[in-house]
Design a protein around this motif. Structure first.
Motif, PDB file in Angstrom:
ATOM      1  N   THR A 201       0.862  -1.279   0.101  1.00  0.00           N
ATOM      2  CA  THR A 201      -0.112  -0.243  -0.087  1.00  0.00           C
ATOM      3  C   THR A 201       0.912   1.260   0.082  1.00  0.00           C
TER       4      THR A 201
ATOM      5  N   THR B 281     -12.890  -3.370 -10.310  1.00  0.00           N
ATOM      6  CA  THR B 281     -12.147  -3.679  -9.147  1.00  0.00           C
ATOM      7  C   THR B 281     -12.994  -3.887  -8.073  1.00  0.00           C
ATOM      8  N   THR B 282     -14.339  -3.771  -7.838  1.00  0.00           N
ATOM      9  CA  THR B 282     -15.220  -3.733  -6.807  1.00  0.00           C
ATOM     10  C   THR B 282     -16.407  -4.295  -7.309  1.00  0.00           C
TER      11      THR B 282
ATOM     12  N   ILE C 256     -10.866   4.172  -3.720  1.00  0.00           N
ATOM     13  CA  ILE C 256     -11.390   2.776  -3.492  1.00  0.00           C
ATOM     14  C   ILE C 256     -10.910   1.953  -4.441  1.00  0.00           C
ATOM     15  N   LEU C 257     -11.275   2.409  -5.810  1.00  0.00           N
ATOM     16  CA  LEU C 257     -11.121   1.330  -7.159  1.00  0.00           C
ATOM     17  C   LEU C 257      -9.496   1.436  -7.024  1.00  0.00           C
ATOM     18  N   ARG C 258      -8.709   2.270  -7.023  1.00  0.00           N
ATOM     19  CA  ARG C 258      -7.351   2.275  -7.062  1.00  0.00           C
ATOM     20  C   ARG C 258      -6.812   1.105  -5.725  1.00  0.00           C
ATOM     21  N   GLU C 259      -6.884   1.491  -4.863  1.00  0.00           N
ATOM     22  CA  GLU C 259      -6.752   0.762  -3.798  1.00  0.00           C
ATOM     23  C   GLU C 259      -6.927  -0.841  -4.011  1.00  0.00           C
ATOM     24  N   SER C 260      -8.005  -1.014  -4.581  1.00  0.00           N
ATOM     25  CA  SER C 260      -8.792  -2.425  -4.860  1.00  0.00           C
ATOM     26  C   SER C 260      -7.906  -2.955  -5.954  1.00  0.00           C
TER      27      SER C 260
ATOM     28  N   GLY D 229      -3.529  -1.646  -4.381  1.00  0.00           N
ATOM     29  CA  GLY D 229      -3.191  -1.518  -3.301  1.00  0.00           C
ATOM     30  C   GLY D 229      -2.644   0.120  -3.111  1.00  0.00           C
TER      31      GLY D 229
ATOM     32  N   ARG E  72      -2.958   4.045  -2.847  1.00  0.00           N
ATOM     33  CA  ARG E  72      -3.926   5.112  -2.187  1.00  0.00           C
ATOM     34  C   ARG E  72      -3.400   6.488  -2.642  1.00  0.00           C
TER      35      ARG E  72
END
Length: 219
Positions: free
Chosen positions: A9, A88-89, A207-211, A214, A216
């Motif tokens: 992350t 990704t979600t 949220i999409l990029r972290e999913s 990782g 942020r």
């Protein structure tokens, strides 16, 4: 750009993000801005002299909007078209689609500043498929192309706001269930709406990029 990294992350310092276009930079006169095409959000080339740099409320509003755009642009850095188009979600939202949507929305609201509710003719009754197309890359579209458009729309916004006579200038809103009947919005209200809209989608994008991998932007 400073980052801190823990495992997979990456958290990006919010103070390190810079905007791609100066919100205090001025541009061609309003006559040039009204020649902007609704389909691309770009303007005809003009040789008008640049007015003085903005200060006060206009500069503050544009700087705030530019900061939100910079977050969104940073969130999609180093992605290819496949990654940027990946769900990704459980949501149907994608990173490239968010960039496209934010550019389209900003372009239309600045058209509203210029011509009023006519800027939204047809949009209120658009088919669901047409609405969904505004959130995804279509054949021939790329993330790089959407980012270019994103920047063109931002420059156009800054030119229009620099040249509009008064931030209190207002137009009646189009008839729609989500607008108060008979209400009007000023240039100021349009800018505040765009700041909120862009910030809203920055949260989605984070949220999409972290999913995805990782990384942020606002963590």
């Amino acid at each position: 750009m400073t980052t801190t990294q823990t495992g997979a992350t990456t958290a990006i310092s919010t103070t390190a993000i810079s905007t791609t276009a100066s919100p205090t930079s001025a541009g061609p006169a309003m006559e040039s801005a009204t020649r902007a095409t609704a389909s691309t959000g770009t303007d005809e080339q003009a040789a008008d002299p640049a007015p003085p740099a903005l200060t006060g409320e206009r500069a503050d509003l544009l700087a705030n909007l530019a900061r939100r755009r910079a977050f969104l642009r940073f969130t999609v850095q180093n992605l290819d078209d496949e990654q940027a188009s990946r769900r990704t979600t459980v949501s149907e939202l994608t990173l490239a689609g968010l960039v496209k949507h934010v550019a389209v929305v900003e372009q239309r609201w600045l058209n509203f500043v210029l011509v009023g509710a006519a800027a939204f003719d047809g949009d209120m009754t658009a088919r669901e498929e047409e609405f969904r197309d505004g959130f995804r890359l279509l054949p021939g579209e790329t993330l790089a192309g959407m980012l270019d458009r994103f920047d063109e729309v931002a420059r156009r916004t800054e030119r229009i706001v620099a040249e509009v006579a008064d931030l209190d200038d207002a137009h009646p809103l189009p008839v729609a269930p989500w607008f108060e009947p008979g209400a009007s919005w000023s240039v100021r209200q349009v800018l505040l709406h765009l700041i909120a809209e862009t910030a809203h989608h920055c949260g989605h994008a984070d949220i999409l990029r972290e999913s995805l991998d990782g990384a942020r932007t606002m963590g």
